[in-house]
Design a protein around this motif. Sequence first.
Motif, PDB file in Angstrom:
ATOM      1  N   GLY A  97      10.698 -15.933  60.304  1.00  0.00           N
ATOM      2  CA  GLY A  97      11.370 -14.877  61.061  1.00  0.00           C
ATOM      3  C   GLY A  97      12.571 -14.318  60.321  1.00  0.00           C
ATOM      4  N   ILE A  98      13.385 -15.211  59.769  1.00  0.00           N
ATOM      5  CA  ILE A  98      14.537 -14.751  58.983  1.00  0.00           C
ATOM      6  C   ILE A  98      14.049 -13.934  57.784  1.00  0.00           C
ATOM      7  N   GLY A  99      13.045 -14.455  57.101  1.00  0.00           N
ATOM      8  CA  GLY A  99      12.524 -13.751  55.940  1.00  0.00           C
ATOM      9  C   GLY A  99      12.009 -12.367  56.286  1.00  0.00           C
ATOM     10  N   GLY A 100      11.308 -12.259  57.398  1.00  0.00           N
ATOM     11  CA  GLY A 100      10.775 -10.970  57.803  1.00  0.00           C
ATOM     12  C   GLY A 100      11.854  -9.967  58.133  1.00  0.00           C
ATOM     13  N   ARG A 101      12.918 -10.426  58.796  1.00  0.00           N
ATOM     14  CA  ARG A 101      13.989  -9.511  59.189  1.00  0.00           C
ATOM     15  C   ARG A 101      14.872  -9.098  58.011  1.00  0.00           C
ATOM     16  N   LEU A 102      15.008  -9.982  57.027  1.00  0.00           N
ATOM     17  CA  LEU A 102      15.920  -9.703  55.913  1.00  0.00           C
ATOM     18  C   LEU A 102      15.200  -9.333  54.615  1.00  0.00           C
ATOM     19  N   GLY A 103      13.891  -9.311  54.643  1.00  0.00           N
ATOM     20  CA  GLY A 103      13.163  -8.934  53.440  1.00  0.00           C
ATOM     21  C   GLY A 103      13.172  -9.993  52.359  1.00  0.00           C
ATOM     22  N   CYS A 104      13.315 -11.247  52.746  1.00  0.00           N
ATOM     23  CA  CYS A 104      13.280 -12.369  51.808  1.00  0.00           C
ATOM     24  C   CYS A 104      11.845 -12.872  51.679  1.00  0.00           C
ATOM     25  N   SER A 105      11.441 -13.200  50.455  1.00  0.00           N
ATOM     26  CA  SER A 105      10.047 -13.592  50.261  1.00  0.00           C
ATOM     27  C   SER A 105       9.863 -14.909  49.508  1.00  0.00           C
ATOM     28  N   SER A 106      10.946 -15.633  49.215  1.00  0.00           N
ATOM     29  CA  SER A 106      10.843 -16.913  48.497  1.00  0.00           C
ATOM     30  C   SER A 106      11.459 -18.021  49.336  1.00  0.00           C
ATOM     31  N   PHE A 107      10.675 -19.091  49.560  1.00  0.00           N
ATOM     32  CA  PHE A 107      11.078 -20.120  50.511  1.00  0.00           C
ATOM     33  C   PHE A 107      10.812 -21.507  49.913  1.00  0.00           C
ATOM     34  N   ASN A 108      11.885 -22.245  49.681  1.00  0.00           N
ATOM     35  CA  ASN A 108      11.807 -23.535  48.999  1.00  0.00           C
ATOM     36  C   ASN A 108      11.560 -24.660  49.999  1.00  0.00           C
ATOM     37  N   ALA A 109      10.477 -25.393  49.787  1.00  0.00           N
ATOM     38  CA  ALA A 109      10.103 -26.500  50.670  1.00  0.00           C
ATOM     39  C   ALA A 109      10.293 -27.818  49.919  1.00  0.00           C
ATOM     40  N   LEU A 110      11.448 -28.469  50.127  1.00  0.00           N
ATOM     41  CA  LEU A 110      11.665 -29.754  49.478  1.00  0.00           C
ATOM     42  C   LEU A 110      10.686 -30.781  50.048  1.00  0.00           C
ATOM     43  N   TYR A 111      10.118 -31.566  49.136  1.00  0.00           N
ATOM     44  CA  TYR A 111       8.951 -32.382  49.459  1.00  0.00           C
ATOM     45  C   TYR A 111       9.257 -33.540  50.399  1.00  0.00           C
ATOM     46  N   GLY A 112      10.425 -34.155  50.231  1.00  0.00           N
ATOM     47  CA  GLY A 112      10.770 -35.316  51.048  1.00  0.00           C
ATOM     48  C   GLY A 112      10.704 -36.607  50.257  1.00  0.00           C
ATOM     49  N   ASN A 113      11.554 -37.562  50.637  1.00  0.00           N
ATOM     50  CA  ASN A 113      11.588 -38.864  49.985  1.00  0.00           C
ATOM     51  C   ASN A 113      10.427 -39.740  50.420  1.00  0.00           C
ATOM     52  N   ARG A 114      10.105 -40.714  49.590  1.00  0.00           N
ATOM     53  CA  ARG A 114       9.168 -41.750  49.999  1.00  0.00           C
ATOM     54  C   ARG A 114       9.810 -42.589  51.100  1.00  0.00           C
ATOM     55  N   GLN A 115       8.977 -43.000  52.065  1.00  0.00           N
ATOM     56  CA  GLN A 115       9.486 -43.694  53.247  1.00  0.00           C
ATOM     57  C   GLN A 115       8.873 -45.077  53.375  1.00  0.00           C
ATOM     58  N   ASP A 116       9.679 -46.016  53.804  1.00  0.00           N
ATOM     59  CA  ASP A 116       9.151 -47.333  54.145  1.00  0.00           C
ATOM     60  C   ASP A 116       8.224 -47.193  55.346  1.00  0.00           C
TER      61      ASP A 116
END
Length: 265
Positions: A97-116
Amino acid sequence: MAYSVNCTILLTELPLLERPAAAKAAGFDAVEFWWPFASSVPGDAELTRFERAITDAGVQLTGLNFNAGDMPAGDRGLVSWAGRSAEFRDNIDVVAGIGGRLGCSSFNALYGNRQDGHTPEAQDELAVQNLAAAAAAVARIGGTVLLEPVSGAPRYPLLTADDALRVISRVKEDTGAENIKLLADFYHLSVNGEDVSAVIDQHARDFGHIQIADSPGRGAPGTGGLPLDDWIARSRQLGYEGYIGLEYKEPAATAFDWALRQPAR
């Protein structure tokens, strides 16, 4: 040179919503942010304040992270975090939604740590599905999901370009998602021992985004020993056409002194 100021890690002497205007005053027309809210689904008033800070400053939002959790506490993303998968899915719609309203097209998805308590295989399977869902959502606004190797996070499994590219290939093969690309942060790759020149030679045309900081110290260009100018020039030569994200630590008073010394391009 098309630079984008990361307003989460730079200009930190100012309140967050004053930083886009400060970036503009420093001569930049583009900004990017890590997730700028305390929750994955902020209220409408919070969203409006953030978006107005960018539009009122007259800058373009060129990059935005999905919520990555509590970064100062060591979290590095929700993509493979089993206990927060539903939260990540909710966050996808807000980001798009933010991207659509502001014309942003690059979105970084950090993968996450390994979990016990969860096998790497189970986390990786979850990540594939969550990345595909994110890619589908931002595809509707012409967006791209970025996947980034990072340093300094012992339980984060994506350390090299190949680590990230293997995940990207699996998402494409398993789900058909095409709008997911490598975020090449030259600082993180270098600190992790990557041959950055080789990564550029092999993959520059397919980079989704480039970010820079010098090493050692993660400071401004010129404060360390990385050949950032050479790496950027080679990436351009091989077909990278996007922004160069400025994601380093430097006091506001001197944050952009290096840019003033740059020759005209």
